[in-house]
Design an enzyme around this catalytic site. Structure first.
Site, PDB file in Angstrom:
ATOM      1  N   ARG A 351      -5.035 -22.117  33.818  1.00  0.00           N
ATOM      2  CA  ARG A 351      -4.045 -21.378  34.597  1.00  0.00           C
ATOM      3  C   ARG A 351      -2.773 -22.226  34.781  1.00  0.00           C
ATOM      4  NH1 ARG A 351      -7.796 -21.736  39.783  1.00  0.00           N
ATOM      5  NH2 ARG A 351      -7.138 -23.725  40.641  1.00  0.00           N
ATOM      6  N   GLU A 353      -1.625 -24.497  36.341  1.00  0.00           N
ATOM      7  CA  GLU A 353      -1.914 -25.639  37.190  1.00  0.00           C
ATOM      8  C   GLU A 353      -2.175 -26.852  36.286  1.00  0.00           C
ATOM      9  OE1 GLU A 353      -4.065 -24.422  40.564  1.00  0.00           O
ATOM     10  OE2 GLU A 353      -3.914 -26.365  41.526  1.00  0.00           O
ATOM     11  N   GLU A 616     -15.124 -23.044  39.047  1.00  0.00           N
ATOM     12  CA  GLU A 616     -14.421 -23.572  40.219  1.00  0.00           C
ATOM     13  C   GLU A 616     -15.145 -23.205  41.509  1.00  0.00           C
ATOM     14  OE1 GLU A 616     -10.452 -22.009  40.629  1.00  0.00           O
ATOM     15  OE2 GLU A 616      -9.877 -23.636  41.975  1.00  0.00           O
TER      16      GLU A 616
HETATM   17  C1  BGC Z   1      -7.029 -27.037  42.415  1.00  0.00           C
HETATM   18  C2  BGC Z   1      -8.173 -27.821  42.953  1.00  0.00           C
HETATM   19  C3  BGC Z   1      -7.614 -28.785  43.931  1.00  0.00           C
HETATM   20  C4  BGC Z   1      -7.110 -27.952  45.046  1.00  0.00           C
HETATM   21  C5  BGC Z   1      -6.695 -28.686  46.241  1.00  0.00           C
HETATM   22  C6  BGC Z   1      -6.474 -26.253  43.532  1.00  0.00           C
HETATM   23  O1  BGC Z   1      -5.507 -25.378  43.208  1.00  0.00           O
HETATM   24  O2  BGC Z   1      -7.367 -26.277  41.338  1.00  0.00           O
HETATM   25  O3  BGC Z   1      -9.155 -28.178  42.136  1.00  0.00           O
HETATM   26  O4  BGC Z   1      -8.400 -29.831  44.302  1.00  0.00           O
HETATM   27  O5  BGC Z   1      -6.134 -27.043  44.616  1.00  0.00           O
HETATM   28  O6  BGC Z   1      -6.423 -27.845  47.167  1.00  0.00           O
END
Ligand code: BGC
Length: 738
Positions: A351, A353, A616
């Site tokens: 995604r 990120e 996740e």
């Molecule tokens: C990530 C996580 C991360 C988290 C922290 C997310 O968007 O994918 O794995 O640790 O944010 O809040």
């Protein structure tokens, strides 16, 4: 070795089109010397000499803090001819792609597609204004959105370049592992979805890209457009909502005749691709592929194959047992590591990120260090962590820091937990030497940021992230639900200070102030938190030694687990330790029950739903087949795979020791359970292989086969044996001991 050469960029603005820099040179007579190309770029580069790709490193120069940039040196002696053309294509890469929450004003986004190189062939050929640039076939390429490639652009005219100032950062030699292509995966199925989409299933969720191998009858101007997805929805249709804003597309414009292509500067997290535009009849194309499979060499003849990429790490750990579900969970975790160890330990690969989330890295590091040799990988990332740390010691949420925020408990603690675990696994105190300032600055930050003395109260934390007790809607105030944030923060504060003390002792530093601080935190913690409300609270208090009576606290945790319906409720911070604190404190039976549970929420539940990587969320696909919220639902997030550390270190029982780190001595204490008929693990230490196997054999007997390359302390059936290098077999008659 230091590297300093001029930087160039095209004189004209190429917009989204990636430039190819060109330098021609001749070499008279036969070349018998050594030719070395040293190179770096603002973004990602791919270099060719006389049409041959230089090196196997994809996505060079890698991803670091913008405060430093790696450069690479390649031996290109074998490629030198009399007449030579050196070309270097530069894409945006991580440095210049828009990444989540990266402000548009970030200076790196306005950098040009600059390159700097020196070719040493006895004389130096350096990037300067005598080079040229031309448009490459890569018309667009970004990390999240994918690539557009026009194969017809073969002879764009050469244009002028200009010299530009070097970027404002240090140039450092390659420090991490190279990213390389690792596996080629051929499709397992072509699917016609209920919506009528043509979808190819590779059978495995992975990180990388696809390779196209198109047949003779391909026509110029034919367009191939592909979308990528990790899962199909409940109805069997292609599902991309969980990619959020990442377009993750590929567009390829064909030229005439047989051709092949792989994206140069982008990657995807996917198991499925959808043929949005495809100028061939997919079924017949793949039918031919099957025929060529039979005649061998299918990988190269497959019209579309998937290529998995990751940092080049040596595989060091192997685990298997009698449960095929546990074995699949283990495989899923391996794939999670492969897919997210792409120069930086990322949260997910698909995604918008794909960032170096510190919390995820600390949660997973022990498992990572069993599966693969990750010393070099983490040494580089931790150097970036230290560089990105604020003056006051605050650790950013992600490294490299694209978010410009930090200071969360259990995330910032990556600064102490990661170096300590690398030291334990590989025994090299240099990592502690390099990171010690960063380690103690992190706890100094907590000491200055807390509203309290000896406890960490206040601040903004992620809490027991993704615990099933915490509401799915991030807008809900999580502070008030689930594990108390101050509790988590104070527990990790204690743990991090204890690691600073340990590291300081190894390095011979004066750590008396941190020792006193640790005593103060432990006392304050015990006084303040004498009642625990969630599984994670019990787990952290036990794991970080913040209770007086471990056995009765573990019993209370066991009761809590049962009261919760005999399932886990932990989020990121508590999950890695849950089984450990149970099995260490007389509740091994319950630890196995949790490991082997198949219903939601559990580790095996995703496996029963066909997962090929770690999800996740505990319920990324809910029991009714629908998806969790698309705003946070990755199917390739390694964090919960942290349970694999328990498989190696408790089920098989192979562990490093603090007094002889790096497996100079090994601790081997397997913990059998009748629900698994056998377990077998081996781990390649720097001194050789450690193996541990156990199996139930006839007559209620357990047979242990253990092999150690160094002195080992073996604990079986409540007996301790100190042994030298060698192979040992023990038999334990149930109820009778050895
Ligand atoms: C990530 C996580 C991360 C988290 C922290 C997310 O968007 O994918 O794995 O640790 O944010 O809040």
């Amino acid at each position: 070795m230091s590297f300093k050469a001029k930087w160039i960029k095209p004189k004209r603005d190429f917009g989204d089109i990636c430039p190819t820099y060109v330098r021609e040179f001749t070499f008279e007579g036969e070349f018998i010397g050594k030719a070395t190309l040293t190179i770096t770029a603002m973004g990602m580069y791919e270099a060719e000499l006389n049409g041959t790709r230089i090196g196997e490193y994809v996505f060079a120069p890698g991803w670091t803090s913008p405060k430093r940039l790696q450069y690479q040196s390649y031996d290109v002696s074998h490629l030198i001819q009399e007449k030579n053309t050196l070309t270097i294509t530069v894409g945006k890469g991580w440095l210049r792609s828009p990444l989540a929450t990266r402000a548009e004003s970030e200076p790196c986004l306005s950098l040009p597609s600059g390159v700097s190189a020196i070719l040493d062939i006895g004389r130096l050929i350096e990037t300067d204004s005598s080079w040229h640039a031309k448009e490459s076939p890569v018309r667009f390429s970004e990390i999240y959105d994918g690539e557009v490639y026009d194969a017809n652009i073969t002879s764009a005219h050469l244009e002028a370049v200009e010299e530009i100032p070097a970027p404002d950062c240090d140039l450092v030699p390659q420090e991490g592992e190279e990213i390389r292509e690792q596996d080629v995966i051929i499709p397992v199925k072509i699917i016609k979805t209920p919506k009528g989409e043509t979808v190819i299933d590779f059978g495995q969720n992975l990180t990388g890209y696809i390779a196209l191998n198109l047949p003779e009858n391909t026509q110029a101007g034919h367009v191939i457009e592909l979308s990528f997805a990790e899962v199909l929805d409940k109805e069997g249709n292609f599902y991309t909502e969980n990619y959020r804003a990442a377009k993750s597309k590929l567009k390829y414009i064909c030229r005439e005749g047989r051709q092949s292509y792989k994206p140069k500067f982008t990657f995807y997290g996917f198991r499925y691709i959808r043929l949005d535009s495809f100028p061939f009849e997919a079924e017949s194309l793949f039918h031919n592929m099957t025929a060529s499979c039979c005649s061998g060499g299918f990988q190269h003849k497959t019209p579309i194959s998937a290529i998995a990429i990751h940092s080049e790490m040596e595989r060091t750990g192997f685990f298997s047992c009698s449960s095929h579900l546990v074995n699949r969970l283990y495989e899923n975790t391996l794939w999670g590591q492969k897919g997210n160890f792409l120069d930086v330990p990322t949260d997910c690969p698909q995604r918008d990120e794909r960032l170096g989330w510190t919390g995820d890295a600390q949660v997973f590091i022990k498992t990572a260090a069993y599966n693969y040799d990750v010393e070099k990988f983490f040494t580089k990332w931790l150097a970036d962590l230290a560089l990105e740390q604020q003056q006051d010691g605050q650790v950013p949420h992600v490294v490299p820091d694209t978010i410009r925020a930090g200071g969360s408990a259990a995330w910032g603690d990556a600064a102490t937990i990661c170096p300590w675990n690398i030291y334990l696994a590989y025994g090299n105190k240099e990592i502690l030497e390099r990171q010690f300032t960063s380690m103690h600055k992190w706890v100094d930050y907590i000491t200055s940021a807390t509203q309290d003395t000896n406890l960490w109260t206040g601040g903004t934390h992620f809490g027991d992230w993704l615990s099933i007790e915490v509401p799915v809607d991030p807008a809900v105030d999580c502070q008030k639900i689930g594990t108390r944030h101050d509790f988590i923060a104070s527990a990790f504060y204690a743990h991090s200070v204890s690691l600073v003390v340990k590291a300081g002792k190894v390095l011979g530093r004066d750590i008396s102030a941190y020792e006193a601080l640790h005593v103060g935190i432990v006392n304050a913690f015990k006084k303040t938190y004498n009642k625990f409300y969630t599984q994670t609270e019990y787990v952290l208090a036990l794991q970080f030694d913040l209770v007086d009576d471990h056995i009765s606290t573990a019993k209370a945790l066991a009761d809590k687990v049962m009261a919760d319906g005999c399932h886990l409720t932990t989020g990121f911070p508590g999950t890695p330790y849950l089984l450990h604190v149970l099995s260490e404190n007389g509740q091994a039976d319950l630890a196995y029950t949790l490991l082997l549970r198949e219903e939601y929420p559990s580790w095996l539940y995703p496996v029963t739903k066909g997962a090929t990587t770690v999800w996740e969320r505990w319920d990324s696909i809910k029991p009714d087949g629908s998806f969790q919220t698309e705003s946070m639902n990755s199917f390739n997030h390694y964090a919960y795979g942290a349970v694999v550390d328990w498989l190696y270190s408790v089920a098989a029982g192979i562990r490093p020791t603090e007094d002889a780190p790096g497996y100079k001595k090994v601790h081997i204490a397997p913990k059998p359970d009748t629900r698994l008929g056998w377990v077998s693990a081996k781990y390649k230490t720097r001194h050789g292989w450690v193996q541990s196997k156990w199996q139930y054999i006839e007559g209620g007997t357990i047979r242990y086969d253990i092999e150690t390359p160094v002195e080992a302390e073996i604990c079986v059936s409540n007996q301790k044996y100190t042994v030298g290098k060698g192979a040992y077999t023990f038999y334990e008659r149930l109820g009778e001991g050895i």
